[in-house]
Design a protein around this motif. Structure first.
Motif, mmCIF file in Angstrom:
data_model
loop_
_atom_site.group_PDB
_atom_site.id
_atom_site.type_symbol
_atom_site.label_atom_id
_atom_site.label_comp_id
_atom_site.label_asym_id
_atom_site.label_seq_id
_atom_site.Cartn_x
_atom_site.Cartn_y
_atom_site.Cartn_z
ATOM 1 N N ARG A 55 -7.469 -12.762 -34.244
ATOM 2 C CA ARG A 55 -8.009 -12.676 -32.900
ATOM 3 C C ARG A 55 -6.947 -12.244 -31.900
ATOM 4 O O ARG A 55 -7.182 -11.447 -31.005
ATOM 5 C CB ARG A 55 -8.562 -14.059 -32.528
ATOM 6 N N VAL A 94 -9.784 -22.414 -23.747
ATOM 7 C CA VAL A 94 -9.335 -21.114 -23.252
ATOM 8 C C VAL A 94 -8.049 -20.703 -23.962
ATOM 9 O O VAL A 94 -7.905 -19.568 -24.430
ATOM 10 C CB VAL A 94 -9.109 -21.168 -21.728
ATOM 11 N N ARG A 95 -7.140 -21.652 -24.071
ATOM 12 C CA ARG A 95 -5.867 -21.318 -24.710
ATOM 13 C C ARG A 95 -6.082 -20.890 -26.159
ATOM 14 O O ARG A 95 -5.437 -19.973 -26.658
ATOM 15 C CB ARG A 95 -4.922 -22.524 -24.667
ATOM 16 N N LYS A 96 -7.004 -21.576 -26.837
ATOM 17 C CA LYS A 96 -7.234 -21.206 -28.229
ATOM 18 C C LYS A 96 -7.861 -19.819 -28.324
ATOM 19 O O LYS A 96 -7.509 -19.020 -29.185
ATOM 20 C CB LYS A 96 -8.127 -22.246 -28.906
ATOM 21 N N VAL A 97 -8.804 -19.534 -27.414
ATOM 22 C CA VAL A 97 -9.420 -18.212 -27.411
ATOM 23 C C VAL A 97 -8.354 -17.143 -27.211
ATOM 24 O O VAL A 97 -8.384 -16.097 -27.807
ATOM 25 C CB VAL A 97 -10.480 -18.132 -26.299
ATOM 26 N N PHE A 140 -11.403 -11.689 -24.147
ATOM 27 C CA PHE A 140 -12.642 -12.348 -23.730
ATOM 28 C C PHE A 140 -12.771 -12.393 -22.213
ATOM 29 O O PHE A 140 -11.798 -12.657 -21.516
ATOM 30 C CB PHE A 140 -12.660 -13.801 -24.223
ATOM 31 N N LEU A 175 -15.926 -24.564 -25.191
ATOM 32 C CA LEU A 175 -16.297 -23.754 -24.040
ATOM 33 C C LEU A 175 -17.765 -23.899 -23.700
ATOM 34 O O LEU A 175 -18.206 -23.539 -22.630
ATOM 35 C CB LEU A 175 -15.948 -22.287 -24.290
ATOM 36 N N ARG A 176 -18.535 -24.427 -24.620
ATOM 37 C CA ARG A 176 -19.949 -24.606 -24.360
ATOM 38 C C ARG A 176 -20.161 -25.649 -23.261
ATOM 39 O O ARG A 176 -21.230 -25.796 -22.729
ATOM 40 C CB ARG A 176 -20.646 -25.029 -25.653
ATOM 41 N N LEU A 235 -14.565 -16.580 -32.906
ATOM 42 C CA LEU A 235 -14.469 -17.969 -32.489
ATOM 43 C C LEU A 235 -15.267 -18.830 -33.446
ATOM 44 O O LEU A 235 -15.110 -20.037 -33.507
ATOM 45 C CB LEU A 235 -15.014 -18.145 -31.073
ATOM 46 N N ASN A 282 -19.825 -15.141 -30.135
ATOM 47 C CA ASN A 282 -18.762 -15.990 -30.679
ATOM 48 C C ASN A 282 -18.362 -15.544 -32.079
ATOM 49 O O ASN A 282 -17.197 -15.550 -32.446
ATOM 50 C CB ASN A 282 -19.213 -17.454 -30.741
ATOM 51 N N TYR A 302 1.400 -16.153 -26.425
ATOM 52 C CA TYR A 302 0.977 -16.507 -27.772
ATOM 53 C C TYR A 302 1.231 -15.388 -28.763
ATOM 54 O O TYR A 302 1.295 -15.612 -29.960
ATOM 55 C CB TYR A 302 -0.506 -16.903 -27.765
ATOM 56 N N LEU A 336 -10.085 -28.648 -32.174
ATOM 57 C CA LEU A 336 -11.302 -28.326 -31.443
ATOM 58 C C LEU A 336 -11.656 -26.867 -31.676
ATOM 59 O O LEU A 336 -10.820 -25.986 -31.568
ATOM 60 C CB LEU A 336 -11.096 -28.553 -29.938
ATOM 61 N N ARG A 337 -12.939 -26.644 -31.994
ATOM 62 C CA ARG A 337 -13.399 -25.273 -32.121
ATOM 63 C C ARG A 337 -13.587 -24.730 -30.715
ATOM 64 O O ARG A 337 -14.367 -25.298 -29.942
ATOM 65 C CB ARG A 337 -14.736 -25.259 -32.856
ATOM 66 N N PRO A 338 -12.925 -23.639 -30.391
ATOM 67 C CA PRO A 338 -13.018 -23.158 -29.009
ATOM 68 C C PRO A 338 -14.450 -22.863 -28.613
ATOM 69 O O PRO A 338 -14.866 -23.133 -27.498
ATOM 70 C CB PRO A 338 -12.164 -21.903 -29.001
ATOM 71 N N ALA A 339 -15.232 -22.339 -29.554
ATOM 72 C CA ALA A 339 -16.609 -22.006 -29.202
ATOM 73 C C ALA A 339 -17.325 -23.244 -28.712
ATOM 74 O O ALA A 339 -18.127 -23.209 -27.789
ATOM 75 C CB ALA A 339 -17.329 -21.436 -30.416
ATOM 76 N N ILE A 389 -7.250 -21.137 -16.121
ATOM 77 C CA ILE A 389 -6.679 -22.484 -16.144
ATOM 78 C C ILE A 389 -6.185 -22.836 -14.743
ATOM 79 O O ILE A 389 -5.360 -22.135 -14.170
ATOM 80 C CB ILE A 389 -5.554 -22.564 -17.193
ATOM 81 N N ASP A 390 -6.748 -23.932 -14.207
ATOM 82 C CA ASP A 390 -6.515 -24.279 -12.802
ATOM 83 C C ASP A 390 -5.050 -24.539 -12.473
ATOM 84 O O ASP A 390 -4.614 -24.313 -11.354
ATOM 85 C CB ASP A 390 -7.317 -25.539 -12.439
ATOM 86 N N GLU A 391 -4.303 -25.044 -13.437
ATOM 87 C CA GLU A 391 -2.922 -25.432 -13.151
ATOM 88 C C GLU A 391 -1.956 -24.246 -13.194
ATOM 89 O O GLU A 391 -0.779 -24.402 -12.870
ATOM 90 C CB GLU A 391 -2.440 -26.481 -14.151
ATOM 91 N N LYS A 398 -11.622 -27.793 -21.655
ATOM 92 C CA LYS A 398 -11.835 -26.396 -21.287
ATOM 93 C C LYS A 398 -10.534 -25.604 -21.430
ATOM 94 O O LYS A 398 -10.495 -24.555 -22.054
ATOM 95 C CB LYS A 398 -12.329 -26.330 -19.834
ATOM 96 N N GLU A 399 -9.466 -26.202 -20.870
ATOM 97 C CA GLU A 399 -8.189 -25.497 -20.922
ATOM 98 C C GLU A 399 -7.774 -25.243 -22.365
ATOM 99 O O GLU A 399 -7.325 -24.146 -22.719
ATOM 100 C CB GLU A 399 -7.120 -26.342 -20.213
ATOM 101 N N SER A 431 -18.103 -17.989 -16.583
ATOM 102 C CA SER A 431 -17.483 -18.926 -15.627
ATOM 103 C C SER A 431 -15.979 -18.712 -15.539
ATOM 104 O O SER A 431 -15.239 -19.645 -15.249
ATOM 105 C CB SER A 431 -17.813 -20.346 -16.043
ATOM 106 N N ARG A 471 -11.484 -32.692 -9.822
ATOM 107 C CA ARG A 471 -10.772 -31.419 -9.777
ATOM 108 C C ARG A 471 -9.445 -31.544 -10.465
ATOM 109 O O ARG A 471 -8.692 -32.475 -10.206
ATOM 110 C CB ARG A 471 -10.541 -31.013 -8.326
ATOM 111 N N GLY A 472 -9.147 -30.593 -11.307
ATOM 112 C CA GLY A 472 -7.826 -30.524 -11.915
ATOM 113 C C GLY A 472 -7.445 -31.830 -12.574
ATOM 114 O O GLY A 472 -8.245 -32.442 -13.260
ATOM 115 N N LEU A 529 -0.520 -15.632 -20.315
ATOM 116 C CA LEU A 529 -0.712 -16.574 -21.424
ATOM 117 C C LEU A 529 -0.907 -15.916 -22.799
ATOM 118 O O LEU A 529 -0.202 -16.253 -23.758
ATOM 119 C CB LEU A 529 -1.879 -17.493 -21.085
ATOM 120 N N GLU A 558 -19.204 -25.570 -20.394
ATOM 121 C CA GLU A 558 -19.450 -24.969 -19.075
ATOM 122 C C GLU A 558 -20.919 -24.671 -18.885
ATOM 123 O O GLU A 558 -21.569 -24.218 -19.795
ATOM 124 C CB GLU A 558 -18.624 -23.692 -18.951
#
Lengths: 798, 234
Positions: B86, A708-711, B92, A795-796, B59, B54, B115, A789-792, B100-102, A704-705, B96, A424-425, B111, A798
């Motif tokens: 984008r 998400v940030r990139k998306v 989006f 994220l895959r 993406l 995507n 940006y 990293l390609r976000p697509a 972000i958990d933190e 993952k984070e 799931s 976790r985390g 967020l 998950e």
């Protein structure tokens, strides 16, 4: 089942090639350092250990205090040995050594021997020394026999088969009776030419109680103790020695003792000599226990840093394998089976690391030997102590990296792991971050240390010595020429490229006499000072400027005049030193000060600031200092040598450059500097591997984070910054820890030097920037990977 | 392309190379999406739904073919240019949640504004409005793990719409939720759509699809059917 684990482990390592390589590199380097230093330490501790008798063997050490002067030397008078054996029941055997500097000749081959051993007939027996060609009990029974080392045999006769051949010392013939090859046995002394002490008939000094020039060794009886012998020695001193000594000094025993005088003999076990003894007139170059401790702590530090990495990466990777473990458990694997799998994998990596480390040791030994002035071989790894070290390294690293995953992972519930709930985390991040911070703190500390040591040595070597040491040739042993040295000097002066020359009793980088300087406080308050006797050309030859007064003439009455420096002048009081009468004990008359000089450092700088006295020669000088022109420096030596040949065809020619001689005095510090630098580079290298590993781990955990940030629109630089930021903070903490610690440590180290640099901010800032730079560079690869990293794709997951 | 066409795909292909095996994820897709539409994409696993989403979401870029987003041609843009386009244009929502958990709920929503370079005061205002709109304002200072799945998805929706994007892409937004919470999310999306947001969503659920104006069916990377949903009059 075992082969299944082994092949599973092997495949899992193959899959993560980069991980395996990084992990192995760090661990192997750490182990190699530990092994190298282990070899060195084992060797240093092996001195006088190989002979079982050595445990009961000790030598006698003189502890004599008169006025300001303390004498601590392993020397005693000749008659002491016999008296010991006769009077003290605890003494089983005694043996004596005397050494002299000699010219030794075999046919036309002449060599200067710095240390000819003159020993009692039982020498080889007493020390259990190896002999080839004669029985130890008989080899030196006759006074015209000599024993050579293989090296000396080759030097004089061109072959080790020298038995029966003859060489001469002081024009007396000695027949080679045996060859003694110490091989890899380490002793606190070594010898090339060993002759019987019984042959030393010249001079009464062997039979007198009042000359201290014999190394006396004894072996105690098994039931006796060194303390008992020492107590017995005290009795001998008060009966035999003190009365004679007081007589000779013209003093009363009570007055001598009450004025702070002291005279006694101590017992020093031979096994304590190599690492713990640094007396005047040691028989050989001893080691230093401090050096051994420093090296051991360096080895531990590097090993610790390497293991932290290894543990960090191995456990980080293991958590990633939670899914695999969960599946195995779902399929029926028991805890113990999961444990074994991790332990076997850890064992596999550790074993490989050991093999690589041994390879590194073999590759690094030649340079390490050169650095440490040692002659270590890789076969030393096979001795019991090193085998134990290897085993400890293997078990230690395997346990450290294998036990955590083996026990923690085995306990998780299988479904949690398959569902990825076990993680976790950023759990575990804190521990890893603390460990990496610690690594870097050690790294920064080491950089601070090596920068400080380097700057200090630079400072010492560059310091204005008050004379010009460049382009000065030193020819040694010109006292063997008697009055002929003056002719040599005249001849040398005629050679092309020679500017000036001067005879001297002592020179920088060589031996300089110590005497007692009596200041205005009188003879009760003496101060140790340097005394150099020179000819009138000395000032020109070394380039020393007089700050006041006049030069002296060749025909000036020898002990009539003297030159002193500022420190000596201060001791004389406030008045003008010129014209004052100087009281330097051991100079019979009181010379008049006719000149002063300032800031001239003839003695090594770390020996502190002592007054210096220069006076005209009173006997034949030992050295001839020759100043040559810069252009001719490379061609002038052969010319000086041919002058030498004309004046001393019988004598070996020995010449050095004054600059080299001075630098040699700092060889210890240079060695320390090289070591510290090597260790610092390794520590940083391994710490970088740690950062690299933790970086990769972080990026992976945060995939993952980052996705998400990139998306959500984060730019590549902002992602790179996100990954790097944490590390920069950690590095900052490391610097904060290391800086005060480094300051404290290096301030203490510098205190050993009379002339030292001040610890400015430059060193600390450079160390911090260097460490930060290296860390950021090694993390940036990971940061860029994350940013790209390609976000697509991320994220895959998950 | 009419004034109301927001997205136009022409003969879009997308191939992946896995080892030596070439997989065609999209095989000549032609598609127009009008402003204000709510479109559902359906199809079996592996039919290319996610790839299409995507691609639409910038993406991923198509291997060949043309993609016009508003007045921009997207095919051939660099990673940086894609990111720039984008930002603020596309929101989006994932199956799931991908919070972000933190970061707290409010920070998660904030967020994308970060940006975009929105000022702090403005950010605060917009975050408050967005959270209010999805009904989790009272949870602003909680961390994602402290929320129920439905609430987490609401936060994700708030994060997606806080920049007022031209289009909202939702990848099985109810896939991880029970039917009750799923319905709530669909109601929320419908509400946003009615307020003017274009929404494209991938779903397996026929009942979710009924919320849309149009259902696109995808098989083996091809668009095989486009049906207009006839709503049963309320």
């Amino acid at each position: 089942m075992f082969t299944h684990y082994l092949s599973a482990a092997w495949r899992s390592l193959k899959r993560d090639r980069a991980y395996a390589a990084i992990n192995l590199a760090g661990l192997s380097v750490g182990m190699a350092v530990a092994l190298l230093i282990g070899l060195y330490v084992v060797d240093e501790m092996s001195y006088d250990r190989w002979s079982p008798e050595a445990e009961r063997t000790a030598r006698i050490v003189l502890d004599w205090r008169v006025g300001e002067r303390d004498v601590h030397a392993p020397l005693s008078p000749g008659p002491l040995a016999d008296t010991l054996k006769e009077r003290l029941t605890g003494v089983e055997a005694v043996s004596r050594i005397n050494t002299t500097e000699q010219i030794v000749r075999a046919g036309e081959e002449r060599h200067h021997e710095k240390q000819v051993f003159w020993v009692d007939a039982n020498f080889f027996e007493f020390f259990s020394l190896p002999l080839n060609g004669a029985e130890a009990s008989e080899v030196l029974a006759q006074p015209d026999r000599v024993v050579l080392s293989p090296r000396a045999a080759i030097k004089y006769f061109g072959t080790e088969q020298a038995i029966g051949k003859v060489l001469s010392i002081e024009e007396r013939p000695y027949t080679v009776a045996a060859i003694s090859d110490l091989g890899d046995r380490n002793l606190h002394f070594s010898y090339d030419v060993v002759a019987p002490l019984a042959a030393r008939t010249r001079g009464p000094w062997i039979d007198t109680w009042l000359a201290f020039n014999i190394y006396t060794y004894f072996r105690r009886a098994p039931q006796s103790s060194f303390e008992q012998v020492e107590a017995g020695l005290a009795g001998l001193v008060s009966q035999e020695l003190l009365p004679r000594l007081m007589d000779a000094m013209g003093r009363e025993q009570e007055e001598f003792l009450s004025s702070g005088g002291n005279f006694r003999f101590n017992v020093q076990p031979v096994r304590d000599i190599h690492l713990h003894s640094s007396l005047e007139h040691e028989l050989g170059q001893n080691g230093d226990a401090r050096q051994v401790y420093v090296l051991l702590s360096l080895a531990l530090a590097v090993l610790l840093i390497a293991s932290i990495n290894y543990i960090n990466m191995a456990t980080a990777r293991a958590t990633r394998r939670g899914l695999e473990v969960g599946l195995r458990k779902c399929l029926g694997a028991e805890r113990s089976q999961v444990r074994w799998q991790f332990l076997i994998e850890a064992g596999l990596v550790s074993a490989t690391a050991i093999l690589v480390a041994v390879g590194l040791v073999v590759a690094a030994l030649p340079s390490f030997n050169q650095l440490m002035s040692k002659d270590l071989t890789a076969s030393g790894l096979a001795q019991p102590a090193m085998l134990a070290t290897l085993l400890a390294l293997f078990l230690g690293s395997a346990a450290a990296s294998g036990l955590y995953p083996a026990f923690v992972m085995a306990r998780f519930r299988p479904l949690d792991m398959v569902r990825r709930r076990f993680y976790r985390g950023r759990e575990g991040w804190r521990l890893r971050a603390a460990l990496v911070t610690f690594q870097f703190a050690v790294g920064v500390l080491m950089i601070i240390a090596s920068l400080t040591i380097f700057r200090q040595i630079d400072f010492l070597l560059d310091k204005d010595l008050g004379f010009q040491p460049e382009n000065v040739v030193v020819v040694e042993n010109i006292d063997n020429l008697g009055d002929g040295w003056l002719g040599l000097k005249q001849d040398v002066l005629k050679a092309e490229g020679v500017v000036a020359a001067s005879g001297a009793s002592g020179l920088p980088g060589h031996w300089i006499r110590e005497v007692y300087f009596v200041g205005e406080g009188g003879r009760e308050e003496t101060q140790t000072s340097w005394l150099v006797s020179v000819d009138p050309d000395f000032f020109d030859t070394l380039g020393i400027e007089l700050s006041a007064g006049r030069r002296f003439e060749q025909d000036e009455p020898a002990s009539g005049v003297a030159y002193i420096d500022r420190l000596a002048a201060d001791l004389l009081g406030t008045g003008d030193p010129l014209g004052q009468q100087l009281d330097v004990m051991t100079i019979p008359r009181y010379p008049t000060v006719v000149g002063t000089f300032e800031g001239v450092h003839l003695a090594p700088l770390h020996q502190g600031m002592r007054p210096t006295v220069i006076r005209p020669l009173t006997e034949h000088p030992k050295y001839l200092a020759i100043r040559v022109t810069d252009e001719q420096a490379s061609q002038v030596l052969p010319r000086i040598q041919s002058a030498w040949r004309r004046h001393a065809p019988e004598q070996p020619f020995q010449a050095t450059w004054l600059e080299d001689d001075i630098a040699a005095f700092y060889a210890d510090e240079s060695q320390t500097a090289s070591l510290a630098t090597g260790a610092a580079l390794l520590a940083i290298f391994i710490a970088c591997i740690g950062v690299l590993g933790l970086g990769a781990f972080t990026v992976e955990q945060r995939t993952k984070e980052i996705g998400v940030r990139k998306v959500l629109g984060a730019s590549a630089p902002s992602i790179a910054a996100l990954v790097t930021k944490d590390f920069v903070v950690l590095m900052g903490i490391a610097v904060l820890i290391a800086t005060p610690l480094g300051w404290w440590l290096m301030t203490r180290w510098l205190q050993d030097f009379a002339y030292r640099i001040s610890l400015g901010p430059t060193i600390f800032v450079s160390a911090a920037l260097l460490a930060l730079g290296i860390a950021v560079t090694s993390i940036s690869a990971q940061a860029l990977r994350a940013a790209r990293l390609r976000p697509a794709r991320s994220l895959r997951y998950e | 392309m009419t004034q109301d066409t927001l997205i136009r795909l022409t003969q879009v292909h997308k191939t992946f190379l896995t080892g030596n095996v070439e997989t065609r994820a999209l095989d000549g897709v032609d598609l127009d999406i009008q402003r204000g539409e709510l479109v559902a994409i359906m199809g079996p696993s592996g039919c290319g739904k996610s790839t299409l989403l995507n691609t639409l979401g910038l993406l991923d870029s198509p291997s060949t073919g043309s993609y016009r987003f508003g007045e921009h041609e997207v095919a051939g843009l660099s990673e940086t240019q894609l990111t720039r386009l984008r930002k603020g244009n596309i929101g989006f929502v994932f199956q799931s949640f991908n919070l972000i958990d933190e970061l707290t709920v409010a920070e998660n929503v904030e967020l994308p504004l970060h940006y975009l370079g929105v000022s702090k005061a403005e950010r605060k205002k917009k975050v408050a409005v967005a959270l209010e709109r999805v009904g989790v304002a009272h949870r602003a200072d909680h961390y994602p793990q402290q929320l129920s799945g439905g609430q987490q998805q609401r936060v994700a929706v708030a994060r997606a719409v806080v920049t007022q994007p031209k289009v909202l892409l939702a990848d099985e937004p109810t896939g991880n939720l029970d039917s009750h919470h799923g319905r709530e999310i669909m109601e929320l999306l419908k509400e946003l759509n009615e307020a003017g947001t274009t929404i494209i969503m991938v779903t397996h659920s026929e009942s979710d699809a009924q919320y849309s104006d149009r259902i696109l069916r995808l098989l083996d990377g091809r668009l095989i059917e486009s049906e207009t949903v006839r709503r049963i009059a309320a």
